[in-house]
Design a protein around this motif. Structure first.
Motif, PDB file in Angstrom:
ATOM      1  N   LYS A  74       0.790  -1.229   0.000  1.00 15.65           N
ATOM      2  CA  LYS A  74       0.000   0.000   0.000  1.00 15.65           C
ATOM      3  C   LYS A  74       0.822   1.277   0.000  1.00 15.65           C
ATOM      4  O   LYS A  74       0.333   2.316  -0.432  1.00 15.65           O
ATOM      5  N   GLY A  75       2.067   1.236   0.426  1.00 19.94           N
ATOM      6  CA  GLY A  75       2.886   2.445   0.388  1.00 19.94           C
ATOM      7  C   GLY A  75       2.997   3.001  -1.021  1.00 19.94           C
ATOM      8  O   GLY A  75       2.795   4.191  -1.260  1.00 19.94           O
ATOM      9  N   LEU A 105       6.276   3.011   4.540  1.00 21.13           N
ATOM     10  CA  LEU A 105       7.461   2.775   3.712  1.00 21.13           C
ATOM     11  C   LEU A 105       8.739   2.890   4.538  1.00 21.13           C
ATOM     12  O   LEU A 105       8.828   3.728   5.437  1.00 21.13           O
ATOM     13  N   ALA A 106       9.710   2.074   4.201  1.00 19.92           N
ATOM     14  CA  ALA A 106      11.006   2.117   4.878  1.00 19.92           C
ATOM     15  C   ALA A 106      11.686   3.450   4.601  1.00 19.92           C
ATOM     16  O   ALA A 106      11.505   4.049   3.531  1.00 19.92           O
ATOM     17  N   SER A 107      12.493   3.901   5.551  1.00 18.72           N
ATOM     18  CA  SER A 107      13.133   5.212   5.422  1.00 18.72           C
ATOM     19  C   SER A 107      14.077   5.293   4.227  1.00 18.72           C
ATOM     20  O   SER A 107      14.294   6.374   3.688  1.00 18.72           O
ATOM     21  N   ASP A 108      14.612   4.160   3.775  1.00 16.81           N
ATOM     22  CA  ASP A 108      15.523   4.184   2.633  1.00 16.81           C
ATOM     23  C   ASP A 108      14.823   3.861   1.311  1.00 16.81           C
ATOM     24  O   ASP A 108      15.468   3.759   0.273  1.00 16.81           O
ATOM     25  N   ALA A 115       6.680  10.247  -1.577  1.00 14.24           N
ATOM     26  CA  ALA A 115       5.492  10.425  -0.745  1.00 14.24           C
ATOM     27  C   ALA A 115       5.668  11.618   0.189  1.00 14.24           C
ATOM     28  O   ALA A 115       4.730  12.405   0.396  1.00 14.24           O
ATOM     29  N   GLU A 116       6.868  11.777   0.751  1.00  9.82           N
ATOM     30  CA  GLU A 116       7.135  12.924   1.619  1.00  9.82           C
ATOM     31  C   GLU A 116       7.011  14.232   0.843  1.00  9.82           C
ATOM     32  O   GLU A 116       6.454  15.218   1.342  1.00  9.82           O
ATOM     33  N   ALA A 117       7.529  14.256  -0.382  1.00  6.84           N
ATOM     34  CA  ALA A 117       7.422  15.463  -1.210  1.00  6.84           C
ATOM     35  C   ALA A 117       5.961  15.760  -1.536  1.00  6.84           C
ATOM     36  O   ALA A 117       5.540  16.924  -1.515  1.00  6.84           O
TER      37      ALA A 117
END
Length: 133
Positions: A74-75, A105-108, A115-117
């Protein structure tokens, strides 16, 4: 490459995650899980096709259906839904999808950065729409 795709990439949106090789990043499940994953990937493909045709509402619905069918992926699906909601001017929904994508989602994972943007962009646009920006 279409003009829309070029524009989207320049603006940090429009390029859908997982268009190539996404299947190799996720673990294989057995039986029903594998079937759900395959069905989810088909919805993702339909969503990407709709997005490329600028049918953003249909694209968002396909991505959301993919996320419901296969929560382990789903990420990616929610990040893509966020992009479609941004195009529709539905900033709160874009924020919600992007926020949930970031959480799972994993940080890497490079999809997390997108998604953060999208979350930052949706938040800024929602604030501007409300006169807070």
């Amino acid at each position: 490459e279409s003009q829309e795709t070029s524009r989207g990439r320049k603006e940090g949106r429009g390029e859908m995650e997982g268009e190539q090789g996404e299947e190799g990043r996720r673990g294989e499940g057995g039986g029903g899980e594998h079937d759900r994953r395959g069905e989810a990937e088909e919805f993702k493909k339909r969503g990407t096709d709709a997005y490329k045709k600028r049918q953003f509402g249909g694209a968002a619905e396909c991505y959301l259906q993919a996320a419901r069918l296969y929560p382990a992926g789903k990420g990616v699906y929610l990040s893509n839904a966020s992009a479609a909601f941004l195009e529709l001017g539905r900033y709160r929904e874009a924020m919600s999808c992007a926020r949930e994508a970031v959480e799972v989602l994993a940080s890497d994972d490079p999809v997390r950065a997108k998604a953060e943007a999208r979350l930052r962009r949706a938040t800024a646009l929602a604030d501007a729409q409300l006169g807070r920006g």
